[in-house]
Scaffold this active site. Structure first.
Site, mmCIF file in Angstrom:
data_model
loop_
_atom_site.group_PDB
_atom_site.id
_atom_site.type_symbol
_atom_site.label_atom_id
_atom_site.label_comp_id
_atom_site.label_asym_id
_atom_site.label_seq_id
_atom_site.Cartn_x
_atom_site.Cartn_y
_atom_site.Cartn_z
ATOM 1 N N CYS A 48 2.852 -1.313 -12.787
ATOM 2 C CA CYS A 48 3.146 -0.186 -13.677
ATOM 3 C C CYS A 48 4.319 -0.568 -14.578
ATOM 4 O O CYS A 48 5.275 0.187 -14.731
ATOM 5 C CB CYS A 48 3.442 1.089 -12.887
ATOM 6 S SG CYS A 48 4.747 0.934 -11.644
ATOM 7 N N ASP A 52 2.363 -2.833 4.025
ATOM 8 C CA ASP A 52 3.578 -2.742 3.225
ATOM 9 C C ASP A 52 4.718 -3.346 4.037
ATOM 10 O O ASP A 52 4.674 -3.315 5.271
ATOM 11 C CB ASP A 52 3.909 -1.295 2.854
ATOM 12 C CG ASP A 52 4.695 -1.204 1.555
ATOM 13 O OD1 ASP A 52 4.074 -0.994 0.496
ATOM 14 O OD2 ASP A 52 5.921 -1.366 1.596
ATOM 15 N N ASP A 110 5.317 -8.925 5.352
ATOM 16 C CA ASP A 110 5.525 -9.490 4.017
ATOM 17 C C ASP A 110 4.205 -10.091 3.557
ATOM 18 O O ASP A 110 3.686 -11.011 4.181
ATOM 19 C CB ASP A 110 6.617 -10.569 4.078
ATOM 20 C CG ASP A 110 7.002 -11.083 2.696
ATOM 21 O OD1 ASP A 110 6.153 -11.078 1.781
ATOM 22 O OD2 ASP A 110 8.149 -11.526 2.540
ATOM 23 N N ALA A 116 0.769 -1.237 0.000
ATOM 24 C CA ALA A 116 0.000 0.000 0.000
ATOM 25 C C ALA A 116 0.803 1.291 0.000
ATOM 26 O O ALA A 116 0.292 2.327 -0.418
ATOM 27 C CB ALA A 116 -0.946 0.008 1.203
ATOM 28 N N ALA A 117 2.020 1.294 0.534
ATOM 29 C CA ALA A 117 2.765 2.550 0.642
ATOM 30 C C ALA A 117 3.099 3.102 -0.748
ATOM 31 O O ALA A 117 3.382 2.318 -1.665
ATOM 32 C CB ALA A 117 4.047 2.320 1.443
ATOM 33 N N PRO A 118 3.021 4.432 -0.916
ATOM 34 C CA PRO A 118 2.788 5.482 0.091
ATOM 35 C C PRO A 118 1.326 5.825 0.346
ATOM 36 O O PRO A 118 1.049 6.823 0.988
ATOM 37 C CB PRO A 118 3.528 6.680 -0.497
ATOM 38 C CG PRO A 118 3.373 6.502 -1.977
ATOM 39 C CD PRO A 118 3.439 5.007 -2.217
#
Length: 303
Positions: A230, A130, A157, A107-109
């Site tokens: 991405c 995260d 993890d 999830a971060a950031p």
């Protein structure tokens, strides 16, 4: 740009693709509806003299005519959050509902995790996890700035994530926005390909497979898992989903998104994938003047 040559056979209008990858990326923000409606946010931008364009596919996504979207009045007050336009796609595909239990594995950031909370009207439980302790502070800061009170932060993890810490034993929906080789971010990170290698892609694909498998295991039957990256590499995209199809109880399902895209691949360099992977989408930079993304939507099925 040389590593991108390997994608020439699969990208329509490859020269336009390369040209787009070499152009700087514009600035986009997401309206944070936990703090303000789209209408109120647009009024504030008008008052601040910041020009904008609403994305056709999503009224909550704005392209701003400013070099510092984080310095606007709307950003300071949490009305907007800087988020690349195509990065807002996976939570929309996930389609979380108020009151549900949702897990954001990586999830971060916090851009997507707080977007999920907003889509749920900040009602329910969003577990934002995260394993990078250094990035957790940014996740916590963004959750607080944007008023996402439904969000709980964990540091673990995702490949062997335990639900023993919770009073429930499965999630309704899970987002796996996996760590990846980031080829699709080259427009905002020109050095994204500097340390590129097929060995790195292979290594990170192994991590991605573990995370996606655990996500499916932790999501209820009939629940939704969205897998996104991405990057353009099929080894990190279709091949990872293919591995999940072979090892876990799930199927790839259709979804609609109002952005130009290409279908997922069913073959790459001698390897074939399940025909259902055509239901995944590949968003290339030249198609919508954005970064690059891959998104697949899975439904968890009975064993």
């Amino acid at each position: 740009m040389e590593p991108l040559e390997r994608y020439r056979p699969i990208v329509d209008d490859f020269e336009a693709f390369l040209a787009a990858c070499e152009r700087p990326l514009g600035n986009a923000v997401r309206v944070n509806t936990i703090k303000a409606s789209v209408e109120r946010t647009l009024e504030a931008l008008d008052e601040d003299g910041v020009e904008y364009e609403q994305a056709d596919w999503n009224s909550r996504v704005l392209r701003l005519e400013t070099d510092s979207p984080g310095s606007t009045w709307t950003s300071f007050h949490g009305f907007t959050h800087g988020q690349e336009e195509v990065s807002a796609v996976p939570p929309v595909v996930l389609d979380p509902q108020p009151g549900e239990r949702v897990w954001d594995c990586c999830a971060a950031p916090g851009g997507k995790a707080t977007q999920i909370a907003a889509l749920m009207n900040d009602r329910g439980t969003v577990v934002a996890n995260d394993n990078n302790l250094g990035r957790i502070s940014a996740l916590r800061f963004n959750a607080e700035r944007l008023g996402a009170t439904s969000l709980a932060v964990t540091v673990d993890d995702a490949r062997n994530y335990s639900l023993n810490r919770f009073p429930f034993d499965e999630f309704d929906r899970t987002l796996v926005d996996a760590p990846c080789s980031c080829e699709g971010t080259i427009r905002k990170n020109p050095d994204a390909l500097d340390n590129w290698s097929e060995g790195h892609i292979s290594a990170i694909a192994g991590i991605q497979k573990g995370i996606l498998r655990r996500a499916i295991q932790a999501t209820r039957e009939g629940g939704t898992v969205v897998y996104s990256t991405c990057t353009f590499a099929p080894e990190e995209n279709e091949a990872v989903v293919q591995h999940a199809l072979e090892e876990e109880s799930c199927r790839v399902v259709d979804f609609d998104i109002g952005l130009e895209h290409s279908p997922g691949l069913t073959a790459w360099e001698g390897e074939t994938f399940d025909p259902s992977l055509e239901r995944a989408i590949r968003i290339y930079p030249h198609q919508n003047d954005t970064g690059g993304f891959f998104v697949a939507k899975l439904e968890v099925t009975a064993e």
